[in-house]
Design a protein around this motif. Structure first.
Motif, PDB file in Angstrom:
ATOM      1  N   ILE A   1      61.239   3.013  10.762  1.00  0.00           N
ATOM      2  CA  ILE A   1      59.841   3.065  10.364  1.00  0.00           C
ATOM      3  C   ILE A   1      59.707   3.999   9.174  1.00  0.00           C
ATOM      4  O   ILE A   1      60.417   5.011   9.078  1.00  0.00           O
ATOM      5  CB  ILE A   1      58.937   3.531  11.534  1.00  0.00           C
ATOM      6  N   LYS A   2      58.818   3.666   8.255  1.00  0.00           N
ATOM      7  CA  LYS A   2      58.492   4.512   7.122  1.00  0.00           C
ATOM      8  C   LYS A   2      56.972   4.685   7.073  1.00  0.00           C
ATOM      9  O   LYS A   2      56.234   3.710   7.189  1.00  0.00           O
ATOM     10  CB  LYS A   2      58.960   3.896   5.803  1.00  0.00           C
ATOM     11  N   VAL A   3      56.530   5.923   6.868  1.00  0.00           N
ATOM     12  CA  VAL A   3      55.103   6.217   6.719  1.00  0.00           C
ATOM     13  C   VAL A   3      54.918   7.023   5.435  1.00  0.00           C
ATOM     14  O   VAL A   3      55.669   7.964   5.173  1.00  0.00           O
ATOM     15  CB  VAL A   3      54.540   6.997   7.922  1.00  0.00           C
ATOM     16  N   MET A   4      53.934   6.633   4.618  1.00  0.00           N
ATOM     17  CA  MET A   4      53.656   7.289   3.345  1.00  0.00           C
ATOM     18  C   MET A   4      52.179   7.628   3.254  1.00  0.00           C
ATOM     19  O   MET A   4      51.335   6.917   3.808  1.00  0.00           O
ATOM     20  CB  MET A   4      54.058   6.367   2.191  1.00  0.00           C
ATOM     21  N   PHE A   5      51.867   8.708   2.525  1.00  0.00           N
ATOM     22  CA  PHE A   5      50.494   9.186   2.392  1.00  0.00           C
ATOM     23  C   PHE A   5      50.134   9.353   0.921  1.00  0.00           C
ATOM     24  O   PHE A   5      50.960   9.782   0.105  1.00  0.00           O
ATOM     25  CB  PHE A   5      50.312  10.536   3.105  1.00  0.00           C
ATOM     26  N   ALA A   6      48.894   9.017   0.587  1.00  0.00           N
ATOM     27  CA  ALA A   6      48.374   9.205  -0.769  1.00  0.00           C
ATOM     28  C   ALA A   6      46.876   9.491  -0.672  1.00  0.00           C
ATOM     29  O   ALA A   6      46.253   9.297   0.382  1.00  0.00           O
ATOM     30  CB  ALA A   6      48.641   7.968  -1.629  1.00  0.00           C
ATOM     31  N   TYR A   7      46.297   9.931  -1.799  1.00  0.00           N
ATOM     32  CA  TYR A   7      44.859  10.195  -1.807  1.00  0.00           C
ATOM     33  C   TYR A   7      44.334  10.126  -3.233  1.00  0.00           C
ATOM     34  O   TYR A   7      45.093  10.285  -4.212  1.00  0.00           O
ATOM     35  CB  TYR A   7      44.541  11.554  -1.179  1.00  0.00           C
TER      36      TYR A   7
ATOM     37  N   GLU B   1      44.640  -1.810  -3.166  1.00  0.00           N
ATOM     38  CA  GLU B   1      43.988  -2.897  -2.473  1.00  0.00           C
ATOM     39  C   GLU B   1      44.444  -2.891  -1.013  1.00  0.00           C
ATOM     40  O   GLU B   1      45.640  -3.007  -0.733  1.00  0.00           O
ATOM     41  CB  GLU B   1      44.324  -4.244  -3.116  1.00  0.00           C
ATOM     42  N   ILE B   2      43.497  -2.748  -0.112  1.00  0.00           N
ATOM     43  CA  ILE B   2      43.837  -2.676   1.307  1.00  0.00           C
ATOM     44  C   ILE B   2      44.018  -4.097   1.823  1.00  0.00           C
ATOM     45  O   ILE B   2      43.072  -4.749   2.276  1.00  0.00           O
ATOM     46  CB  ILE B   2      42.756  -1.909   2.089  1.00  0.00           C
ATOM     47  N   ASP B   3      45.266  -4.576   1.729  1.00  0.00           N
ATOM     48  CA  ASP B   3      45.591  -5.921   2.191  1.00  0.00           C
ATOM     49  C   ASP B   3      46.798  -5.953   3.109  1.00  0.00           C
ATOM     50  O   ASP B   3      47.234  -7.010   3.560  1.00  0.00           O
ATOM     51  CB  ASP B   3      45.822  -6.857   1.006  1.00  0.00           C
ATOM     52  N   GLY B   4      47.357  -4.764   3.406  1.00  0.00           N
ATOM     53  CA  GLY B   4      48.532  -4.698   4.272  1.00  0.00           C
ATOM     54  C   GLY B   4      49.840  -4.976   3.568  1.00  0.00           C
ATOM     55  O   GLY B   4      50.903  -4.897   4.201  1.00  0.00           O
ATOM     56  N   ILE B   5      49.810  -5.292   2.283  1.00  0.00           N
ATOM     57  CA  ILE B   5      51.017  -5.595   1.507  1.00  0.00           C
ATOM     58  C   ILE B   5      51.318  -4.401   0.611  1.00  0.00           C
ATOM     59  O   ILE B   5      50.479  -3.996  -0.202  1.00  0.00           O
ATOM     60  CB  ILE B   5      50.827  -6.868   0.661  1.00  0.00           C
ATOM     61  N   LEU B   6      52.504  -3.837   0.744  1.00  0.00           N
ATOM     62  CA  LEU B   6      52.840  -2.598   0.044  1.00  0.00           C
ATOM     63  C   LEU B   6      53.409  -2.906  -1.336  1.00  0.00           C
ATOM     64  O   LEU B   6      54.582  -2.636  -1.637  1.00  0.00           O
ATOM     65  CB  LEU B   6      53.835  -1.783   0.878  1.00  0.00           C
ATOM     66  N   ASP B   7      52.568  -3.475  -2.218  1.00  0.00           N
ATOM     67  CA  ASP B   7      53.038  -3.848  -3.547  1.00  0.00           C
ATOM     68  C   ASP B   7      52.540  -2.906  -4.630  1.00  0.00           C
ATOM     69  O   ASP B   7      52.799  -3.135  -5.814  1.00  0.00           O
ATOM     70  CB  ASP B   7      52.619  -5.288  -3.867  1.00  0.00           C
ATOM     71  N   GLU B   8      51.822  -1.829  -4.270  1.00  0.00           N
ATOM     72  CA  GLU B   8      51.393  -0.851  -5.255  1.00  0.00           C
ATOM     73  C   GLU B   8      52.540   0.085  -5.603  1.00  0.00           C
ATOM     74  O   GLU B   8      53.373   0.439  -4.754  1.00  0.00           O
ATOM     75  CB  GLU B   8      50.199  -0.039  -4.736  1.00  0.00           C
ATOM     76  N   GLU B   9      52.573   0.536  -6.842  1.00  0.00           N
ATOM     77  CA  GLU B   9      53.652   1.382  -7.331  1.00  0.00           C
ATOM     78  C   GLU B   9      53.709   2.719  -6.603  1.00  0.00           C
ATOM     79  O   GLU B   9      54.779   3.296  -6.409  1.00  0.00           O
ATOM     80  CB  GLU B   9      53.470   1.616  -8.835  1.00  0.00           C
ATOM     81  N   ILE B  10      52.549   3.215  -6.162  1.00  0.00           N
ATOM     82  CA  ILE B  10      52.527   4.523  -5.501  1.00  0.00           C
ATOM     83  C   ILE B  10      53.409   4.543  -4.267  1.00  0.00           C
ATOM     84  O   ILE B  10      54.013   5.565  -3.936  1.00  0.00           O
ATOM     85  CB  ILE B  10      51.071   4.927  -5.142  1.00  0.00           C
TER      86      ILE B  10
ATOM     87  N   ALA C   1      55.744   7.723  -3.418  1.00  0.00           N
ATOM     88  CA  ALA C   1      55.309   8.676  -2.387  1.00  0.00           C
ATOM     89  C   ALA C   1      56.470   9.067  -1.482  1.00  0.00           C
ATOM     90  O   ALA C   1      57.401   8.291  -1.255  1.00  0.00           O
ATOM     91  CB  ALA C   1      54.179   8.079  -1.562  1.00  0.00           C
ATOM     92  N   GLY C   2      56.415  10.274  -0.970  1.00  0.00           N
ATOM     93  CA  GLY C   2      57.410  10.707  -0.011  1.00  0.00           C
ATOM     94  C   GLY C   2      57.337   9.895   1.262  1.00  0.00           C
ATOM     95  O   GLY C   2      56.271   9.408   1.648  1.00  0.00           O
ATOM     96  N   VAL C   3      58.453   9.743   1.917  1.00  0.00           N
ATOM     97  CA  VAL C   3      58.547   8.880   3.089  1.00  0.00           C
ATOM     98  C   VAL C   3      58.846   9.717   4.324  1.00  0.00           C
ATOM     99  O   VAL C   3      59.733  10.585   4.299  1.00  0.00           O
ATOM    100  CB  VAL C   3      59.648   7.815   2.890  1.00  0.00           C
ATOM    101  N   VAL C   4      58.115   9.464   5.403  1.00  0.00           N
ATOM    102  CA  VAL C   4      58.375  10.077   6.708  1.00  0.00           C
ATOM    103  C   VAL C   4      59.075   9.038   7.577  1.00  0.00           C
ATOM    104  O   VAL C   4      58.560   7.926   7.759  1.00  0.00           O
ATOM    105  CB  VAL C   4      57.076  10.548   7.373  1.00  0.00           C
ATOM    106  N   THR C   5      60.247   9.372   8.079  1.00  0.00           N
ATOM    107  CA  THR C   5      61.035   8.421   8.869  1.00  0.00           C
ATOM    108  C   THR C   5      61.493   8.974  10.211  1.00  0.00           C
ATOM    109  O   THR C   5      61.937   8.208  11.069  1.00  0.00           O
ATOM    110  CB  THR C   5      62.286   7.985   8.093  1.00  0.00           C
ATOM    111  N   ASP C   6      61.401  10.272  10.401  1.00  0.00           N
ATOM    112  CA  ASP C   6      62.072  10.924  11.535  1.00  0.00           C
ATOM    113  C   ASP C   6      61.233  10.875  12.814  1.00  0.00           C
ATOM    114  O   ASP C   6      60.801  11.899  13.338  1.00  0.00           O
ATOM    115  CB  ASP C   6      62.439  12.367  11.194  1.00  0.00           C
ATOM    116  N   PHE C   7      61.005   9.670  13.330  1.00  0.00           N
ATOM    117  CA  PHE C   7      60.356   9.481  14.626  1.00  0.00           C
ATOM    118  C   PHE C   7      61.414   9.547  15.732  1.00  0.00           C
ATOM    119  O   PHE C   7      62.578   9.158  15.532  1.00  0.00           O
ATOM    120  CB  PHE C   7      59.659   8.124  14.685  1.00  0.00           C
ATOM    121  N   LEU C   8      60.997  10.006  16.899  1.00  0.00           N
ATOM    122  CA  LEU C   8      61.861  10.046  18.079  1.00  0.00           C
ATOM    123  C   LEU C   8      61.120   9.449  19.273  1.00  0.00           C
ATOM    124  O   LEU C   8      59.890   9.419  19.304  1.00  0.00           O
ATOM    125  CB  LEU C   8      62.284  11.487  18.401  1.00  0.00           C
ATOM    126  N   GLN C   9      61.879   9.014  20.249  1.00  0.00           N
ATOM    127  CA  GLN C   9      61.287   8.445  21.454  1.00  0.00           C
ATOM    128  C   GLN C   9      60.715   9.536  22.367  1.00  0.00           C
ATOM    129  O   GLN C   9      61.298  10.605  22.509  1.00  0.00           O
ATOM    130  CB  GLN C   9      62.332   7.662  22.250  1.00  0.00           C
TER     131      GLN C   9
END
Length: 882
Positions: free
Chosen positions: A85-91, A51-60, A64-72
């Motif tokens: 920051i954490k970014v996750m991808f699914a499909y 459900e696209i509601d901005g709330i990350l309450d889905e089990e996936i 899912a793997g997490v991307v955290t390694d951002f740099l300035q």
């Protein structure tokens, strides 16, 4: 003593030597594979709906793997981010999902303002860029602000800031702001992406997290400021497999109605109506042709909600080219335009009819109706980009009324016409070099010897090759083109082409062009070559040339002001991208430009120094200066002999405050003058105020003062031998212009917005000190009232000039023009891709045959000027066809 041209040749030589030196300078080069080991993974969702509601309450999102390694990238290149920051991808089978989790110290430091779609403003935002072809050159970008405003664009080149904002896919995004940060969810249907038809997908990926409250710009992969590239520098997104490009069939029908109310009609005009009602309907169609190619077609396209062009007074011989605003032509436009001259100017299609028959009253269409248009755009697996467009416009008729015999007749003012464009571009080599071809064709259906056949060309063909040969992933490149044009028509239409401002073959002192009234065609060519150094810690540079032959002609479907030009130029730039004690960054650039015609006449030589400085606070200013040496102009007499140009000098200055703030201020100015008495002063401001998180107000006042001693007036036959038997008459003009554009935007939600644009405009022109050209090529003036001549102002405000036994009259030309153009638009995206527009437009203007210096009072008068109101309602419905 050196002449100006001699000095200029020395400067060019000096510039060229420096370019050779800096071209060999060592700098940090990179490999297109340097980030291939940095990967993110997308995870498949089976039998699970997000459900696209901005709330990350889905089990996936817990699996899912997490991307955290951002740099300035800013303020400290390569520094750690201030917050995590954490970014996750699914499909799944049909959609690509992205989840973002950002932690912050205080909710108050999350900057989020609500605006309409594609207007990110100064909000904090996350941006995902996908090279779905994995060609290391192109990319699709999707962005979401903390206030859930969606924006998107397409990168047609290997550059972060090469952005095509006409890319408007249908996708979904929501955010949720908490006391300790914000989260986001994005859903992008695969039907809105183009990718290769392979079992396992590998996409290029980069991400940008912009934090305006801390002036922090963070990237997953930081591309150093001293280097170039975007898609070629991306990491990889893996894990997507088993998906298939969809058929991508979409329909968008619309219905619209409008009413034009004009109480200021001429009661003697039999065609005038106080209220005119209009209803229309049409449909846009989109279908995939294989995995990567898209067909777009439209029947009776509607463009009623677009913003009006700004007001202007044009005293030159050349037409003004306004930007395209019609959605059908802006979307995918980058695939139809190539390197080189303006082969394709889409506003030629559906332009106002060209025919101008004489009558006491005329009822003629404002535009030629587009019966239908279709285009094919896309990119194949082999790196071939394709753009093709065809359009058919209807023949148009005007009704003419003659008061003497009280008769009405109908006359054709525009023929049935087809417009066609083909653009192919092949990418090759590890550095993503390109070779392209552009071809255009226009055919008008006209009867030989008819009224329109005498003024319009029947057929026009243009096109050519262009190339961009890149080295070291774009650190160096060689760009250029070689093009042609060929136009055919009646003897009179081709004669008019030879005499037009783009050519002026009738110039009496030009020995390389002649007027031939028996010609029925013209063929010309153009070419260019430029070498660029685009990367390096400090030094950049370029050098090149551009030629357009006298017979080169583009104005049937393209844009060209003047042909018969040979230009060559050089650029040297020094930049500092590492923040110092005072400046965050700065650069300075030396530019030289030289122009001559095909007759070998050296026209202008100009040297320019430009500089830009950005403070640590992100406030910035620029300071430029230029000098044009004494030269010549082969078009100012509008078909007459060359006239001398005095040496001229100019300075530009401006500043702007940090755009990320809620209150942004800017100022621009320039002043230039020459030895003949010309002066131009331009002052403009820009004030943007963002209030209550939803309201944006921008005011951009401008004032222009110009004294022009060389305003062309007329050409008479009773001249001297020194001007080939003609008398070329000019005057001084004093122009005062005021404009006050205002934009107000209020967003109830990102999908429901109200926008107001209004521009009061006033300009006045005063003509005085009339004179004539004493001899071909002269810089000096023969002013009336001197040198044995007299000038007298008559009771009807015209002027009578006596030169010996010769007498002639010059008409009074002083004027003032005021106008008010405004748009009020309510925009509601009531369903994804489906939009309702409610529009109110005003167009008011008055013209006075007298001089009244433009002042704030004139701007106020524009609100009471004569004009009309237009009201329109348009509803479109988007639905995909599976």
């Amino acid at each position: 003593m050196r002449t100006g041209a001699g000095i200029k040749r020395q400067l060019n030589y000096f510039t060229f030597v420096i370019l050779l030196i800096i071209a060999g300078q060592n700098h940090n080069l990179y490999s297109s594979d340097s980030n291939d080991d940095k990967t993110a993974r997308a995870y498949f969702i089976e039998d699970s709906e997000i459900e696209i509601d901005g709330i990350l309450d889905e089990e996936i999102w817990n699996k899912a793997g997490v991307v955290t390694d951002f740099l300035q990238k800013d303020p400290v290149e390569g520094g750690k981010t201030e917050f995590p920051i954490k970014v996750m991808f699914a499909y799944d089978e049909n959609n690509f999902f992205i989840a973002v989790d950002i932690k912050r110290d205080k909710k108050e430091n999350i900057r989020y303002t609500t605006s309409r779609r594609d207007k990110s403003g100064n909000s904090e935002r996350i941006i995902i860029s996908l090279d779905t072809y994995n060609d290391k050159r192109t990319a699709y970008t999707f962005g979401l602000t903390a206030s859930a405003v969606r924006f998107d664009y397409y990168h047609s080149q290997d550059s972060e800031y090469s952005r095509d904002y006409s890319f408007n896919p249908v996708w979904y995004g929501k955010t949720n702001i908490t006391d300790n940060g914000w989260t986001a969810e994005m859903k992008i249907p695969f039907s809105q992406l183009r990718f290769n038809d392979t079992k396992i997908q590998t996409w290029g990926l980069n991400m940008n997290w912009y934090v305006p409250a801390y002036k922090e710009d963070n990237y997953w992969i930081v591309i150093p400021k001293s280097e170039t590239g975007w898609s070629s520098r991306m990491g990889q997104l893996i894990g997507i497999k088993g998906i298939k490009p969809s058929s991508r069939m979409e329909l968008m029908p619309y219905v619209a109605g409008s009413a034009v109310v004009n109480p200021n009609i001429d009661r003697n005009d039999p065609f005038a109506e106080e209220t005119a009602l209009n209803g229309r309907a049409g449909i846009d169609f989109k279908m995939g042709l294989g995995p990567n190619i898209t067909l777009d077609a439209t029947i009776n396209p509607d463009f009623g909600q677009v913003e009006a062009d700004p007001a202007e007074v044009n005293l030159s011989a050349y037409e003004t080219f306004f930007s395209e605003k019609r959605p059908f032509f802006t979307e995918g436009a980058q695939l139809l335009s190539g390197g080189g001259p303006g082969y394709f100017y889409s506003r030629r299609i559906g332009a106002p009819p060209k025919g101008s028959p004489e009558a006491d009253y005329i009822d003629r269409p404002d535009n030629s109706q587009i019966l239908g248009a279709a285009k094919i755009t896309g990119r194949t697996f082999s790196g071939l980009s394709i753009g093709a467009l065809t359009s058919l416009t209807s023949e148009e008729y005007a009704e003419l009324y003659h008061s003497i015999d009280k008769k009405t007749e109908e006359k054709r003012v525009e023929p049935l016409a087809s417009y066609n464009v083909l653009r192919l571009q092949q990418e090759f080599g590890r550095d993503a070099s390109t070779l392209g071809i552009t071809l255009t064709g226009v055919h008008r259906d006209m009867t030989e010897g008819s009224y329109l056949d005498e003024i319009l060309r029947r057929n026009a063909y243009t096109g050519g090759l262009d190339w961009n040969i890149r080295f070291d992933n774009g650190a160096y490149n060689i760009v250029g083109f070689a093009g042609f044009s060929h136009v055919k028509g009646s003897k009179n239409s081709i004669l008019n082409t030879q005499l037009s401002p783009a050519h002026y073959f009738q110039r009496p002192d030009a020995n390389h062009v002649t007027v031939d009234s028996n010609r029925t065609s013209l063929s010309g060519y153009a070419a260019s070559l430029e070498v660029n150094k685009n990367a390096g810690d400090h030094w950049l540079g370029s050098a090149g040339f551009w030629v357009e032959s006298p017979e080169f002609e583009l104005n049937d479907i393209g844009q060209l002001q003047s042909a018969d030009d040979i230009n060559y130029w050089t650029n040297i730039q020094y930049r500092e991208t590492v923040p110092g004690m005072i400046f965050y960054s700065w650069n300075a650039r030396l530019h030289t430009d030289n122009k001559m015609n095909f007759g070998g006449v050296n026209l202008t030589n100009t040297i320019t120094l430009l500089s830009n400085f950005t403070f640590l606070s992100r406030n910035s200013f620029y300071l430029n200066g230029w000098h044009r040496f004494q030269g010549k102009d082969d078009a100012l007499t509008r078909g007459g002999p060359i006239i001398g140009l005095a040496a001229a000098t100019g300075v530009d200055f401006g500043f702007s405050t940090d755009y990320s703030q809620n209150h942004v201020y800017g100022f621009d100015s320039y002043y230039n003058w020459d030895e003949s008495g010309k002066e131009v002063l331009y002052l403009s401001g820009d004030i943007t105020v963002r209030m209550a998180g939803r309201l944006d107000v921008t005011i951009s006042p401008a004032y222009i003062y110009e004294t022009n001693p060389r305003q062309y007036i007329n050409t008479l036959d009773n001249g001297s031998e020194s001007t080939f038997g003609k008398r070329y008459i000019f005057s001084f003009t004093e122009l005062n212009t005021l404009r006050l554009p205002v934009r107000i935007n209020y967003a109830f939600t990102p999908d429901l917005t109200v926008e107001l644009y209004a521009e009061p405009f006033a300009t006045s022109g005063n003509y005085f000190r009339f004179w004539e050209l004493p001899s071909a090529g002269s810089v000096v003036r023969r002013e009336y009232g001197t040198d044995g001549t007299t000038i007298v102002r008559n009771d009807d405000r015209s002027y009578t000039v006596q030169d010996g036994e010769k007498e002639f009259t010059l008409r009074y030309r002083d004027f003032e023009y005021i106008s008010l153009r405004s748009n009020f638009v309510l925009r509601w995206e009531w369903l994804p891709g489906s939009t309702l527009y409610l529009v109110w437009q005003q167009n008011r203007s008055d013209y006075y045959n007298e001089t009244r210096t433009s002042a704030p009072a004139s701007l106020l008068e524009s609100f009471a000027a004569q004009g009309y109101n237009s009201f329109a309602l348009k509803i479109s419905y988007w639905f995909p066809v599976n």
